[in-house]
Design an enzyme around this catalytic site. Sequence first.
Site, short mmCIF file in Angstrom:
data_model
loop_
_atom_site.label_atom_id
_atom_site.label_comp_id
_atom_site.label_asym_id
_atom_site.label_seq_id
_atom_site.Cartn_x
_atom_site.Cartn_y
_atom_site.Cartn_z
CB CYS A 34 5.96 84.92 34.23
SG CYS A 34 4.20 85.25 34.32
CB CYS A 103 1.53 91.14 36.11
SG CYS A 103 3.32 90.95 36.05
FE1 FES Z 1 3.90 86.51 35.88
FE2 FES Z 1 3.58 88.85 36.90
S1 FES Z 1 5.47 87.89 36.50
S2 FES Z 1 2.07 87.54 36.12
#
Ligand code: FES
Length: 140
Positions: A34, A103
């Site tokens: 992400c 995450c």
């Molecule tokens: Fe990136 Fe949670 S979506 S750390």
Amino acid sequence: MNYSEKVMDHFTNPRNVGEIENADGIGEVGNAKCGDIMKMYLKIDGDVITDVKFKTFGCGAAVATSSMATEMIKGKTINEVLKLTNKAVMEALDGLPPVKVHCSVLAEQAVKAALTDYYKKQGVDPEPIVGIIPDCEDCH
Ligand code: FES
């Protein structure tokens, strides 16, 4: 997304946010999936984590897991902290939705990266002690 009350609590009111000046170990890790980033600062006295702060440019689950991780490691010895897994942090938060499991890995990685930095600063090879910083399986 269904977050537990504990996740919401740590997300809206994160503990130990900030920086430590003259930290003994600083770990910065990024999530390849992400692009989120986490920085963790440790103050270490003897082999005890006396203070810890973090900064996250990440999602709510990343903030909540870092916040919980800092609470779990404060006052602990390095040996105890090395046993901290993202699973333990998730359990302490009453779970995370499956798409948010990656995450929580960020928090574990950040703690280990900060300890790696601590040992390097002391001129000690960190790998036999800290090991290889775990990868996030979801992120490949
Ligand atoms: Fe990136 Fe949670 S979506 S750390």
